[in-house]
Design an enzyme around this catalytic site. Structure first.
Site, PDB file in Angstrom:
ATOM      1  N   LYS A 152       0.853  -1.193   0.000  1.00 51.12           N
ATOM      2  CA  LYS A 152       0.000   0.000   0.000  1.00 51.12           C
ATOM      3  C   LYS A 152       0.890   1.245   0.000  1.00 51.12           C
ATOM      4  CE  LYS A 152      -3.897  -2.355   0.474  1.00 51.12           C
ATOM      5  NZ  LYS A 152      -5.077  -2.320  -0.423  1.00 51.12           N
ATOM      6  N   LYS A 154      -2.094   1.146  -2.896  1.00 55.83           N
ATOM      7  CA  LYS A 154      -2.399   0.035  -3.788  1.00 55.83           C
ATOM      8  C   LYS A 154      -1.844   0.210  -5.196  1.00 55.83           C
ATOM      9  CE  LYS A 154      -6.929  -0.476  -3.993  1.00 55.83           C
ATOM     10  NZ  LYS A 154      -8.226  -0.701  -3.330  1.00 55.83           N
ATOM     11  N   LYS A 178       0.943  -9.953  -2.644  1.00 54.39           N
ATOM     12  CA  LYS A 178      -0.243  -9.936  -3.514  1.00 54.39           C
ATOM     13  C   LYS A 178      -0.375  -8.570  -4.166  1.00 54.39           C
ATOM     14  CE  LYS A 178      -5.284  -9.862  -2.986  1.00 54.39           C
ATOM     15  NZ  LYS A 178      -5.277  -8.542  -3.628  1.00 54.39           N
ATOM     16  N   ASP A 180      -2.594  -5.528  -5.812  1.00 56.22           N
ATOM     17  CA  ASP A 180      -3.934  -5.028  -5.560  1.00 56.22           C
ATOM     18  C   ASP A 180      -4.795  -5.248  -6.808  1.00 56.22           C
ATOM     19  OD1 ASP A 180      -4.212  -2.731  -2.940  1.00 56.22           O
ATOM     20  OD2 ASP A 180      -5.847  -3.898  -3.841  1.00 56.22           O
ATOM     21  N   GLU A 181      -6.110  -5.179  -6.639  1.00 61.58           N
ATOM     22  CA  GLU A 181      -7.024  -5.511  -7.740  1.00 61.58           C
ATOM     23  C   GLU A 181      -6.883  -4.567  -8.924  1.00 61.58           C
ATOM     24  OE1 GLU A 181      -9.090  -2.651  -5.055  1.00 61.58           O
ATOM     25  OE2 GLU A 181      -7.976  -4.511  -4.773  1.00 61.58           O
ATOM     26  N   HIS A 270      -9.719 -12.499  -6.922  1.00 60.92           N
ATOM     27  CA  HIS A 270     -10.182 -11.290  -6.260  1.00 60.92           C
ATOM     28  C   HIS A 270     -11.590 -11.032  -6.775  1.00 60.92           C
ATOM     29  CE1 HIS A 270     -10.555  -7.228  -4.756  1.00 60.92           C
ATOM     30  NE2 HIS A 270      -9.429  -7.405  -4.083  1.00 60.92           N
ATOM     31  N   LYS A 311     -13.282  -3.816   7.187  1.00 59.85           N
ATOM     32  CA  LYS A 311     -13.800  -2.516   6.753  1.00 59.85           C
ATOM     33  C   LYS A 311     -14.898  -2.635   5.712  1.00 59.85           C
ATOM     34  CE  LYS A 311     -10.509  -2.033   2.957  1.00 59.85           C
ATOM     35  NZ  LYS A 311      -9.304  -1.379   2.393  1.00 59.85           N
ATOM     36  N   GLY A 341      -9.227  -4.306   5.878  1.00 59.69           N
ATOM     37  CA  GLY A 341      -9.290  -3.655   7.181  1.00 59.69           C
ATOM     38  C   GLY A 341      -8.799  -4.518   8.328  1.00 59.69           C
ATOM     39  N   ALA A 362      -3.484  -8.767   4.948  1.00 60.87           N
ATOM     40  CA  ALA A 362      -3.468  -7.444   5.581  1.00 60.87           C
ATOM     41  C   ALA A 362      -2.551  -6.541   4.774  1.00 60.87           C
ATOM     42  CB  ALA A 362      -2.990  -7.541   7.026  1.00 60.87           C
ATOM     43  N   GLY A 363      -3.126  -5.418   4.322  1.00 59.90           N
ATOM     44  CA  GLY A 363      -2.343  -4.416   3.595  1.00 59.90           C
ATOM     45  C   GLY A 363      -2.040  -3.278   4.550  1.00 59.90           C
ATOM     46  N   GLY A 364      -3.044  -2.437   4.783  1.00 61.78           N
ATOM     47  CA  GLY A 364      -2.881  -1.342   5.749  1.00 61.78           C
ATOM     48  C   GLY A 364      -2.475  -1.865   7.115  1.00 61.78           C
TER      49      GLY A 364
HETATM   50  O1  LIG Z   1      -7.952  -2.861  -1.633  1.00 62.35           O
HETATM   51  C1  LIG Z   1      -8.339  -3.354  -0.542  1.00 62.35           C
HETATM   52  O2  LIG Z   1      -9.147  -2.804   0.149  1.00 62.35           O
HETATM   53  C2  LIG Z   1      -7.774  -4.701  -0.194  1.00 62.35           C
HETATM   54  O3  LIG Z   1      -6.546  -4.816  -0.861  1.00 62.35           O
HETATM   55  C3  LIG Z   1      -7.554  -4.809   1.315  1.00 62.35           C
HETATM   56  O4  LIG Z   1      -6.655  -3.831   1.745  1.00 62.35           O
HETATM   57  P1  LIG Z   1      -6.434  -3.600   3.306  1.00 62.35           P
HETATM   58  O5  LIG Z   1      -5.877  -4.851   3.894  1.00 62.35           O
HETATM   59  O6  LIG Z   1      -5.454  -2.467   3.366  1.00 62.35           O
HETATM   60  O7  LIG Z   1      -7.740  -3.241   3.916  1.00 62.35           O
HETATM   61  C4  LIG Z   1      -8.681  -5.793  -0.766  1.00 62.35           C
HETATM   62  O8  LIG Z   1      -8.837  -5.478  -2.129  1.00 62.35           O
HETATM   63  C5  LIG Z   1     -10.032  -5.952  -0.124  1.00 62.35           C
HETATM   64  O9  LIG Z   1      -9.925  -6.693   1.039  1.00 62.35           O
HETATM   65  C6  LIG Z   1     -11.031  -6.665  -1.041  1.00 62.35           C
HETATM   66  O10 LIG Z   1     -12.261  -6.847  -0.394  1.00 62.35           O
HETATM   67  P2  LIG Z   1     -12.846  -8.318  -0.124  1.00 62.35           P
HETATM   68  O11 LIG Z   1     -11.729  -9.065   0.561  1.00 62.35           O
HETATM   69  O12 LIG Z   1     -14.026  -8.094   0.789  1.00 62.35           O
HETATM   70  O13 LIG Z   1     -13.209  -8.868  -1.416  1.00 62.35           O
HETATM   71 MG   LIG Z   2      -7.290  -4.418  -2.782  1.00 59.91          MG
END
Ligand SMILES: O=C(O)[C@@](O)(COP(=O)(O)O)[C@H](O)[C@H](O)COP(=O)(O)O
Ligand SMILES: [Mg+2]
Length: 413
Positions: A152, A154, A178, A180-181, A270, A311, A341, A362-364
């Site tokens: 992050k 992202k 990983k 990010d999307e 994802h 989150k 989150g 966990a990113g953040g």
């Molecule tokens: O971009 C984000 O928000 C994340 O990289 C999480 O980052 P953090 O760890 O920093 O929150 C993921 O894409 C979400 O978790 C996807 O949602 P889900 O897993 O519900 O599909």
């Molecule tokens: Mg993400």
């Protein structure tokens, strides 16, 4: 000659055959419709009927009509003969059970909640190659959750910065780096450079720490381009690819699954955009069904939520995870991913709610650690160690400073 009209698609005495695909809908009929009328229209329009009465020569027709066979309040069950479907084609199946009916005037809202998939349809799909076995076939996580992190911010990091963050996280105890999307092949961090440099860093870390690591590189893009990226991952010695399965579409997912098998690559799904389908409780397609589709199409991991601890809004994570790991005519299970989150302070509650056969991302919750990424990764690993040893996070933090700092920063909720 035989007639086909809406009433033919409603039979509350009908017992679904073992070979039927049975779908559970939640329906709110339009003001001028009874539930029976709405249900028959749903069964008709999602199989072989239409609004006008048809007259067809039986000899020229295979009877493929679905049947609305149960109504309980706003819950309507529809059974589809498996001959309606092209074996192994998920887009064709969805064009039936989640197609035009989503926009019919006969209903104010309609939600596809659940499906019971017969063996005759399941056997047309490959399912996952690895599923939870990645934890010991490709990594050294053993019985503990697999740990993953997304650098992050992202997007926007240079390739060097991305790789540096990845190396710090791997050395801190994370198993998987990983993407990010929304990070794919942009100028600030080109795909192949990122891939090659990250895997080189992985190899360095593996040599130093003696634990296998890997990289969920995002291959999302135009389908042919995506398949070329899958080949590149194999060429560079990667073990995994990541795909934004909802935005790519199921045809593309099926193509990636086919190509990934040639290279023994595991697929991380994802689900970005899933909430456009499943967020509204009365309309759309549930995450439960999206997860079912993903398993049939053959992803090895999929995000399913954090049991309310993170989150993002989530739907019944424990129930979905249970379906993803249940017996299904010999299909491999899928490894659920908890992400969004999360930080070390909630890991004990998370494992309590979802068990340990999951990926914790966990990113953040790692890169926001006051002492940086390496300390953040160590804190997450320590929180898992504490939970696995049934020691409270607070007690474990007494002699694990990275965890102590994380708890000080984010608390235990
Ligand atoms: O971009 C984000 O928000 C994340 O990289 C999480 O980052 P953090 O760890 O920093 O929150 C993921 O894409 C979400 O978790 C996807 O949602 P889900 O897993 O519900 O599909
Ligand atoms: Mg993400």
């Amino acid at each position: 000659m035989t007639g086909i009209e809406y009433d033919d698609f409603l039979d509350l005495e009908y017992e679904p055959a073992e070979t039927d695909l049975v779908c559970a809908f939640r329906i709110d009929p339009a003001a001028d419709m009874t539930m029976d009328e709405a249900a028959s229209r749903v069964a008709s329009e999602s199989s072989n009927g239409t609004w006008a009465a048809l007259h067809v020569d039986e000899d020229e027709l295979t009877d493929l009509g679905a049947v609305a066979c149960e109504i309980d309040g706003d819950a309507v069950t529809v059974a589809y003969p498996d001959a309606l479907f092209e074996p192994g084609s998920m887009p064709q199946i969805l064009s039936c059970i989640a197609g035009n009916i989503m926009g019919m005037k006969a209903v104010d809202t309609i939600r596809l909640e659940d499906c019971h998939w017969p063996e005759s349809i399941v056997s047309g799909f490959p399912g996952p190659q690895f599923g939870p076995s990645v934890a010991h076939e490709k990594l050294d996580a053993g019985d503990r959750p697999v740990l993953a992190t997304v650098p992050k911010p992202k997007v926007g990091l240079s390739t060097d910065a991305h790789v540096r963050v990845g190396e710090e996280a791997w050395r801190g105890g994370v198993d998987l780096l990983k993407d990010d999307e929304n990070l794919t092949d942009q100028d600030f961090n080109p795909f192949e450079d990122r891939l090659a440099d990250s895997l080189a860093a992985r190899d360095r870390v593996e040599d130093d720490v003696g634990e296998r690591k890997d990289y969920l590189v995002n291959v999302t893009g135009e389908t042919n381009e995506m398949l070329e990226r899958v080949d590149l991952v194999a060429e560079h010695g990667g073990g995994f690819v990541m795909v934004d399965v909802i935005t790519c579409g199921w045809s593309a997912v099926q193509s990636v699954r086919d190509r990934a098998e040639k290279h023994d690559l595991a697929i991380h799904a994802h689900r970005a955009m899933h909430a456009a389908f499943d967020r509204l409780p009365h309309h759309g397609v549930s995450m439960r069904v999206l997860a079912q589709i993903s398993r049939l199409c053959g992803v090895d991991h999929i995000h399913t939520g954090t049991a309310g601890l993170g989150k993002l809004e989530n739907e019944d994570t424990p129930g979905i995870n249970e379906w993803l790991t249940a017996e299904l005519y010999g299909l491999e299970p899928v490894l659920p991913v908890a992400s969004g989150g999360l930080h070390p302070g909630v890991v004990d509650q998370l494992l309590e709610a979802l068990g340990t056969d999951i990926i914790v991302q966990a990113g953040g919750g790692i890169h926001g650690h006051p002492d940086g990424t390496h300390a953040g990764a160590k804190a997450l690993r320590q929180s898992v160690e504490a939970s696995m040893a049934d020691v409270s996070l607070e007690a474990y933090a007494d002699d694990h400073e990275e965890l102590a700092t994380a708890l000080e920063k984010w608390g235990a909720e």
